[in-house]
Design a protein around this motif. Structure first.
Motif, PDB file in Angstrom:
ATOM      1  N   SER A   1       0.734  -1.421   0.096  1.00  0.00           N
ATOM      2  CA  SER A   1      -0.014  -0.075  -0.364  1.00  0.00           C
ATOM      3  C   SER A   1       0.995   1.315   0.234  1.00  0.00           C
ATOM      4  N   ILE A   2       2.022   1.294   0.919  1.00  0.00           N
ATOM      5  CA  ILE A   2       2.593   2.921   0.948  1.00  0.00           C
ATOM      6  C   ILE A   2       3.627   2.763  -0.556  1.00  0.00           C
ATOM      7  N   ALA A   3       4.107   1.683  -1.170  1.00  0.00           N
ATOM      8  CA  ALA A   3       4.655   1.691  -2.289  1.00  0.00           C
ATOM      9  C   ALA A   3       3.516   1.517  -3.789  1.00  0.00           C
ATOM     10  N   ILE A   4       2.760   1.675  -3.160  1.00  0.00           N
ATOM     11  CA  ILE A   4       1.492   2.192  -4.210  1.00  0.00           C
ATOM     12  C   ILE A   4       1.014   3.746  -4.375  1.00  0.00           C
ATOM     13  N   ALA A   5       0.714   3.764  -3.027  1.00  0.00           N
ATOM     14  CA  ALA A   5       0.726   5.356  -3.087  1.00  0.00           C
ATOM     15  C   ALA A   5       1.962   6.388  -3.141  1.00  0.00           C
ATOM     16  N   GLY A   6       3.294   6.381  -3.344  1.00  0.00           N
ATOM     17  CA  GLY A   6       4.390   6.499  -3.603  1.00  0.00           C
ATOM     18  C   GLY A   6       4.263   6.973  -4.975  1.00  0.00           C
ATOM     19  N   LEU A   7       3.790   5.413  -5.669  1.00  0.00           N
ATOM     20  CA  LEU A   7       3.152   6.047  -6.933  1.00  0.00           C
ATOM     21  C   LEU A   7       2.275   7.235  -7.121  1.00  0.00           C
ATOM     22  N   LEU A   8       1.351   7.248  -6.631  1.00  0.00           N
ATOM     23  CA  LEU A   8      -0.256   8.352  -7.089  1.00  0.00           C
ATOM     24  C   LEU A   8       1.283   9.114  -6.513  1.00  0.00           C
ATOM     25  N   PHE A   9       1.462   9.817  -5.281  1.00  0.00           N
ATOM     26  CA  PHE A   9       2.070  10.778  -4.919  1.00  0.00           C
ATOM     27  C   PHE A   9       2.762  11.427  -5.822  1.00  0.00           C
ATOM     28  N   ALA A  10       3.552  10.574  -6.323  1.00  0.00           N
ATOM     29  CA  ALA A  10       4.334  10.965  -7.758  1.00  0.00           C
ATOM     30  C   ALA A  10       3.931  11.509  -9.233  1.00  0.00           C
ATOM     31  N   LEU A  11       2.211  10.557  -9.097  1.00  0.00           N
ATOM     32  CA  LEU A  11       2.055  10.974 -10.676  1.00  0.00           C
ATOM     33  C   LEU A  11       0.703  11.980 -10.513  1.00  0.00           C
ATOM     34  N   VAL A  12       1.210  12.543  -9.302  1.00  0.00           N
ATOM     35  CA  VAL A  12       0.086  13.745  -8.947  1.00  0.00           C
ATOM     36  C   VAL A  12       0.972  15.136  -8.285  1.00  0.00           C
ATOM     37  N   GLY A  13       1.839  15.092  -8.941  1.00  0.00           N
ATOM     38  CA  GLY A  13       3.290  16.025  -8.136  1.00  0.00           C
ATOM     39  C   GLY A  13       4.217  15.932  -7.566  1.00  0.00           C
ATOM     40  N   GLY A  14       3.754  14.879  -6.273  1.00  0.00           N
ATOM     41  CA  GLY A  14       4.776  15.405  -5.011  1.00  0.00           C
ATOM     42  C   GLY A  14       5.048  16.290  -4.205  1.00  0.00           C
ATOM     43  N   THR A  15       5.553  16.674  -3.705  1.00  0.00           N
ATOM     44  CA  THR A  15       5.307  18.283  -2.836  1.00  0.00           C
ATOM     45  C   THR A  15       4.773  18.636  -3.572  1.00  0.00           C
ATOM     46  N   ASP A  16       5.293  18.837  -4.582  1.00  0.00           N
ATOM     47  CA  ASP A  16       4.688  20.231  -5.767  1.00  0.00           C
ATOM     48  C   ASP A  16       3.420  20.780  -5.344  1.00  0.00           C
ATOM     49  N   SER A  17       2.704  19.298  -5.469  1.00  0.00           N
ATOM     50  CA  SER A  17       1.336  19.576  -6.094  1.00  0.00           C
ATOM     51  C   SER A  17       0.541  19.500  -4.272  1.00  0.00           C
ATOM     52  N   PRO A  18      -0.490  20.107  -4.312  1.00  0.00           N
ATOM     53  CA  PRO A  18      -1.134  20.516  -2.659  1.00  0.00           C
ATOM     54  C   PRO A  18      -2.443  18.955  -3.497  1.00  0.00           C
ATOM     55  N   PHE A  19      -2.705  18.321  -4.056  1.00  0.00           N
ATOM     56  CA  PHE A  19      -3.278  17.021  -4.545  1.00  0.00           C
ATOM     57  C   PHE A  19      -2.909  16.257  -4.164  1.00  0.00           C
ATOM     58  N   ALA A  20      -1.019  15.898  -4.173  1.00  0.00           N
ATOM     59  CA  ALA A  20      -0.564  14.432  -4.032  1.00  0.00           C
ATOM     60  C   ALA A  20      -1.018  14.255  -2.616  1.00  0.00           C
ATOM     61  N   TYR A  21      -1.139  15.143  -1.723  1.00  0.00           N
ATOM     62  CA  TYR A  21      -1.405  14.172  -0.203  1.00  0.00           C
ATOM     63  C   TYR A  21      -2.511  13.460  -0.303  1.00  0.00           C
ATOM     64  N   ALA A  22      -3.316  13.973  -0.572  1.00  0.00           N
ATOM     65  CA  ALA A  22      -5.000  13.889  -1.372  1.00  0.00           C
ATOM     66  C   ALA A  22      -5.388  12.389  -2.251  1.00  0.00           C
ATOM     67  N   ALA A  23      -3.925  12.719  -3.087  1.00  0.00           N
ATOM     68  CA  ALA A  23      -4.347  11.321  -3.667  1.00  0.00           C
ATOM     69  C   ALA A  23      -4.084   9.940  -2.592  1.00  0.00           C
ATOM     70  N   ALA A  24      -2.297  10.157  -1.901  1.00  0.00           N
ATOM     71  CA  ALA A  24      -2.266   8.828  -1.262  1.00  0.00           C
ATOM     72  C   ALA A  24      -3.453   8.771  -0.144  1.00  0.00           C
ATOM     73  N   PHE A  25      -3.884  10.202   0.212  1.00  0.00           N
ATOM     74  CA  PHE A  25      -4.898   9.497   1.225  1.00  0.00           C
ATOM     75  C   PHE A  25      -6.119   8.779   0.672  1.00  0.00           C
ATOM     76  N   ALA A  26      -6.597   9.117  -0.046  1.00  0.00           N
ATOM     77  CA  ALA A  26      -7.322   8.869  -1.116  1.00  0.00           C
ATOM     78  C   ALA A  26      -7.449   7.008  -1.108  1.00  0.00           C
ATOM     79  N   LEU A  27      -6.638   7.115  -1.495  1.00  0.00           N
ATOM     80  CA  LEU A  27      -6.312   5.597  -1.401  1.00  0.00           C
ATOM     81  C   LEU A  27      -5.979   4.117  -0.170  1.00  0.00           C
ATOM     82  N   SER A  28      -5.440   5.371   0.820  1.00  0.00           N
ATOM     83  CA  SER A  28      -6.108   4.585   2.016  1.00  0.00           C
ATOM     84  C   SER A  28      -8.195   4.557   2.226  1.00  0.00           C
ATOM     85  N   VAL A  29      -8.311   5.568   2.167  1.00  0.00           N
ATOM     86  CA  VAL A  29      -9.457   5.781   1.734  1.00  0.00           C
ATOM     87  C   VAL A  29     -10.240   4.242   1.154  1.00  0.00           C
TER      88      VAL A  29
END
Length: 499
Positions: free
Chosen positions: A451-479
């Motif tokens: 799960s952490i590995a896939i969250a990392g993929l999503l986080f990078a896909l959405v833009g990483g720390t430069d994008s406010p939506f990257a964190y949302a993508a990681a949390f969305a996977l957990s949801v």
């Protein structure tokens, strides 16, 4: 307690404590490590790789201890863990740091197994509850003080000393274990077969988050757990209703664990590849991990078969959801809100305290509501807490809201984990207790790492720390994962039992 046992107890407690401290500290200081070593692309791998390596460590040390006794596995595991701390603490590149984290994961997983075998073979049975209770406390204490202390050290000295300082203390703890090692070796107690069930609690207690041993301690202390498949009427036949399974042989188990770990690492490293090759590799690796893990789990686990299979699956899903969210919350609070590492660490401590409180409360409830019903409530609490993190990521609600959500999520984890352990024991017979306990631990670590590995993929896909939506993508996977866990929790009850 005899003097040599007193020193051994202190050393064992210290090893468990330091392993727990390191596991929790890295969550707090990883934002600083990532910034210093330019390691944003490896952020998830520093966690998922450690968990994947711990799966191999658990399997190797368990089989080694059964065949040769705990002395050699304990010495080897401690040395590997120590080297991992030194490598990570002295790293000047993120790649070297990740190598250190892999060594730490293998060593910590193996240490927990070997220590429990030492307890089983060295201490009289009357002292076992006290020792295992001390091990539980060794996880609770660092979960409360570890994150803010690690944050303070990183801010005031250097993040390097979060690892190097622990390395020094590991040497002291290992020295305290020498009397026990000499006694076990001298008495011949390390011979294979003297305590065939000794590794069972170790494999079920080894975990990658706060209060690892709380579940084991609570279920061991509650007299109701011995008759809990859901209610007193259902327990007598609960274990008999489940098909017995003892798992593959030692060598095959180790090879399968290596394949699972390798597949998880492939998912973590996939974000270094160009699109669409990254997601292609991730999907193939995910399939490989699932196929390799199947023989290490009860039959029909991945299909949520009623009873024991669903119980093991629930453990993996809630761990995958919670720990994937846990590693991105401090990063978001530090990068987006500008919180100091010590302050974001305090929010992790809030979750650890509520975890302990939830574990205590569910133990007080006994079997009045049934383990399945209580597990469903705990799963729902985790969902609420992680949804709050998702909303915070989308709407920038602030650290106070994040802390409140994590308080709820921690309480949910403390409620679910002991009940999963209780149900798994109820579904087990003496013949397959070791296999079922190991399955809980292995699937917990493997699913969290995936799960952490896939969250990392999503986080990078959405833009990483430069994008406010990257964190949302990681949390969305957990949801999504915790939502999937809701119907699985209902299937942990045996057929015909009250839910």
């Amino acid at each position: 307690m005899a003097p040599h046992l007193r020193a051994t107890t202190i050393g064992s407690f210290a090893l468990v404590f330091l392993g727990a401290f390191e596991a929790l500290a890295v969550t707090t200081v990883m934002p600083a490590v990532s910034a210093d070593l330019d390691g944003a692309a490896y952020y998830a791998l520093a966690f998922s790789g450690t968990l994947a390596a711990s799966v191999v460590g658990v399997v190797v040390a368990g089989r080694w201890s059964d065949r040769r006794g705990p002395v050699a596995p304990l010495l080897a595991a401690t040395a590997i863990f120590l080297v991992g701390l030194i490598v990570a603490g002295s790293a000047s590149t993120i790649e070297v740091f990740v190598v250190g984290r892999l060594l730490q994961g293998f060593g910590s997983g193996a240490i927990n197994v070997a220590l429990y075998v030492v307890v089983a073979r060295l201490y009289p049975a009357v002292l076992h509850p006290r020792i295992f209770g001390a091990f539980a406390a060794a996880w609770v204490l660092p979960s409360m003080i570890g994150p803010p202390v690690a944050g303070w050290v990183a801010e005031q000295i250097s993040w390097h000393w979060v690892f190097l300082g622990v390395a020094v203390l590991v040497l002291i703890a290992a020295a305290l274990m020498l009397p026990a090692i000499r006694q076990i070796t001298g008495s011949g107690a390390a011979a294979a077969g003297t305590a065939p069930a000794a590794t069972e609690p170790a494999e079920s207690a080894e975990r990658s988050g706060p209060a690892t041993s709380i579940a084991s301690a609570e279920s061991a202390e509650a007299p109701e757990s011995s008759e809990s498949a859901e209610s007193a009427g259902a327990t007598g036949s609960a274990a008999q209703a489940q098909p017995e399974q003892t798992g593959p042989g030692s060598l095959v188990s180790i090879l399968l664990a290596l394949v699972v770990a390798g597949a998880v690492l492939a998912i973590s490293l996939a974000q270094q590849l160009p699109s669409p090759l990254d997601w292609t590799v991730a999907v193939v690796a995910l399939i490989v991990a699932g196929v390799a893990a199947r023989p290490l789990l009860p039959r029909r686990t991945l299909l949520a078969g009623r009873g024991l299979p669903a119980t093991v699956l629930l453990r993996g899903l809630v761990a995958a959801s919670f720990f994937a969210a846990e590693i991105y919350m401090p990063l978001m609070l530090h990068e987006r809100d500008g919180l100091a590492l010590s302050v974001s660490g305090l929010i992790l401590t809030v979750g650890a305290i509520s975890w302990a409180a939830g574990s205590h409360l569910q133990g007080r409830l006994g079997e009045r509501f049934g383990s399945t019903a209580i597990a469903r409530v705990g799963t729902a609490l985790i969902a609420v807490g992680i949804v709050v993190q998702l909303l915070d990521a989308l709407l920038a609600l602030g650290p106070i809201v994040a802390a409140a959500g994590w308080l709820v999520a921690g309480a949910g984890m403390g409620t679910v984990f002991p009940r999963v352990a209780t149900l798994a024991l109820a579904y087990s017979t003496p013949r397959n207790q070791g296999f079922n306990s190991a399955a809980l631990s292995i699937f917990d670590a493997a699913s969290s790492a995936t799960s952490i590995a896939i969250a990392g993929l999503l986080f990078a896909l959405v833009g990483g720390t430069d994008s406010p939506f990257a964190y949302a993508a990681a949390f969305a996977l957990s949801v999504v994962v915790i939502v999937l866990a809701q119907p699985v929790a209902a299937r942990t009850a045996p057929p015909g039992a009250q839910r």
